[in-house]
Scaffold this motif. Structure first.
Motif, PDB file in Angstrom:
ATOM      1  N   TYR A 152      71.636  44.596  36.977  1.00 16.19           N
ATOM      2  CA  TYR A 152      72.175  45.572  37.909  1.00 16.19           C
ATOM      3  C   TYR A 152      71.774  46.982  37.500  1.00 16.19           C
ATOM      4  O   TYR A 152      71.788  47.334  36.309  1.00 16.19           O
ATOM      5  CB  TYR A 152      73.698  45.508  37.935  1.00 16.19           C
ATOM      6  CG  TYR A 152      74.261  44.200  38.425  1.00 16.19           C
ATOM      7  CD1 TYR A 152      74.570  43.178  37.530  1.00 16.19           C
ATOM      8  CD2 TYR A 152      74.483  43.986  39.780  1.00 16.19           C
ATOM      9  CE1 TYR A 152      75.097  41.973  37.979  1.00 16.19           C
ATOM     10  CE2 TYR A 152      75.012  42.785  40.232  1.00 16.19           C
ATOM     11  CZ  TYR A 152      75.310  41.789  39.329  1.00 16.19           C
ATOM     12  OH  TYR A 152      75.832  40.597  39.777  1.00 16.19           O
ATOM     13  N   CYS A 153      71.480  47.767  38.493  1.00 14.77           N
ATOM     14  CA  CYS A 153      71.236  49.195  38.320  1.00 14.77           C
ATOM     15  C   CYS A 153      72.526  49.940  38.635  1.00 14.77           C
ATOM     16  O   CYS A 153      73.252  49.567  39.570  1.00 14.77           O
ATOM     17  CB  CYS A 153      70.113  49.611  39.271  1.00 14.77           C
ATOM     18  SG  CYS A 153      69.725  51.357  39.256  1.00 14.77           S
ATOM     19  N   THR A 192      69.476  41.838  40.685  1.00  8.64           N
ATOM     20  CA  THR A 192      68.285  41.015  40.836  1.00  8.64           C
ATOM     21  C   THR A 192      68.285  39.985  39.705  1.00  8.64           C
ATOM     22  O   THR A 192      68.570  40.316  38.552  1.00  8.64           O
ATOM     23  CB  THR A 192      67.008  41.874  40.832  1.00  8.64           C
ATOM     24  OG1 THR A 192      65.872  41.057  41.098  1.00  8.64           O
ATOM     25  CG2 THR A 192      66.793  42.592  39.506  1.00  8.64           C
ATOM     26  N   TRP A 242      70.991  50.362  33.322  1.00  6.37           N
ATOM     27  CA  TRP A 242      70.821  48.944  33.633  1.00  6.37           C
ATOM     28  C   TRP A 242      71.883  48.166  32.863  1.00  6.37           C
ATOM     29  O   TRP A 242      72.085  48.404  31.665  1.00  6.37           O
ATOM     30  CB  TRP A 242      69.442  48.449  33.244  1.00  6.37           C
ATOM     31  CG  TRP A 242      68.336  48.952  34.103  1.00  6.37           C
ATOM     32  CD1 TRP A 242      67.532  50.027  33.868  1.00  6.37           C
ATOM     33  CD2 TRP A 242      67.889  48.386  35.349  1.00  6.37           C
ATOM     34  NE1 TRP A 242      66.633  50.173  34.881  1.00  6.37           N
ATOM     35  CE2 TRP A 242      66.815  49.177  35.809  1.00  6.37           C
ATOM     36  CE3 TRP A 242      68.284  47.293  36.111  1.00  6.37           C
ATOM     37  CZ2 TRP A 242      66.141  48.911  36.999  1.00  6.37           C
ATOM     38  CZ3 TRP A 242      67.613  47.026  37.289  1.00  6.37           C
ATOM     39  CH2 TRP A 242      66.562  47.826  37.726  1.00  6.37           C
ATOM     40  N   CYS A 283      64.536  50.067  40.490  1.00  8.53           N
ATOM     41  CA  CYS A 283      65.780  50.426  41.147  1.00  8.53           C
ATOM     42  C   CYS A 283      65.499  51.663  41.993  1.00  8.53           C
ATOM     43  O   CYS A 283      65.335  52.764  41.459  1.00  8.53           O
ATOM     44  CB  CYS A 283      66.877  50.704  40.133  1.00  8.53           C
ATOM     45  SG  CYS A 283      68.411  51.373  40.849  1.00  8.53           S
ATOM     46  N   GLU A 336      67.787  47.079  43.687  1.00  6.78           N
ATOM     47  CA  GLU A 336      66.954  46.546  42.619  1.00  6.78           C
ATOM     48  C   GLU A 336      65.930  45.562  43.182  1.00  6.78           C
ATOM     49  O   GLU A 336      66.171  44.918  44.213  1.00  6.78           O
ATOM     50  CB  GLU A 336      67.789  45.809  41.559  1.00  6.78           C
ATOM     51  CG  GLU A 336      68.888  46.625  40.916  1.00  6.78           C
ATOM     52  CD  GLU A 336      70.226  46.417  41.579  1.00  6.78           C
ATOM     53  OE1 GLU A 336      71.268  46.586  40.915  1.00  6.78           O
ATOM     54  OE2 GLU A 336      70.252  46.082  42.782  1.00  6.78           O
ATOM     55  N   LEU A 368      61.455  45.580  36.353  1.00  6.26           N
ATOM     56  CA  LEU A 368      62.453  45.756  37.395  1.00  6.26           C
ATOM     57  C   LEU A 368      62.402  47.184  37.913  1.00  6.26           C
ATOM     58  O   LEU A 368      62.138  48.122  37.160  1.00  6.26           O
ATOM     59  CB  LEU A 368      63.850  45.466  36.857  1.00  6.26           C
ATOM     60  CG  LEU A 368      64.072  44.108  36.198  1.00  6.26           C
ATOM     61  CD1 LEU A 368      65.531  43.959  35.797  1.00  6.26           C
ATOM     62  CD2 LEU A 368      63.640  42.975  37.088  1.00  6.26           C
TER      63      LEU A 368
END
Length: 126
Positions: free
Chosen positions: A95-96, A120, A36, A22, A6, A20
């Motif tokens: 988070y991805c 991230t 996500w 990923c 990310e 964002l």
């Protein structure tokens, strides 16, 4: 195996936008369910958005519906989360996640995803 990275987090003010990314490596994610999630300090991880396999429209958590947009670029093997109208309560580590076998009814459950990025940080000041 797929690795997820990310990027794009940062410190912004309320009302601002942020995107964002990923990026996936190891193999193509064009037919993979991508999602996500986010986790704020002292809180449990929560679902934000997901795109199920191939050809489905994104699903969103109620808290972000209408403000966030998830998309995927198969040519770049990357998914995005465009965040607008950010609020202080959006502050979290984002988070991805990816999974090849998850079923639609389990889309919002993090424990069903096999692959995760490192996260991230997104911080929204008031």
């Amino acid at each position: 195996q797929v690795q997820l990275v990310e990027s794009g987090g940062g410190l912004v003010q309320a009302g601002d936008s942020l995107r964002l990314s990923c990026a996936a490596t190891g193999r193509t994610i064009s037919g993979t369910t991508m999602a996500w999630f986010r986790q704020a300090p002292g809180k449990e991880r929560e679902f934000v958005a997901a795109i199920f396999r191939r050809g489905y429209s994104p699903y969103y958590a109620t808290a972000v519906q209408g403000r966030f947009t998830m998309s995927r670029d198969n040519a770049k093997n990357t998914v995005y989360l465009q965040m607008g109208g950010l609020k202080p309560e959006d502050t979290a580590v984002y988070y991805c996640a990816a999974d090849d076998r998850i079923i639609l009814s389990s889309l919002r459950l993090g424990e069903n995803y096999d692959y995760w990025g490192q996260g991230t940080q997104v911080t929204v000041s008031s």
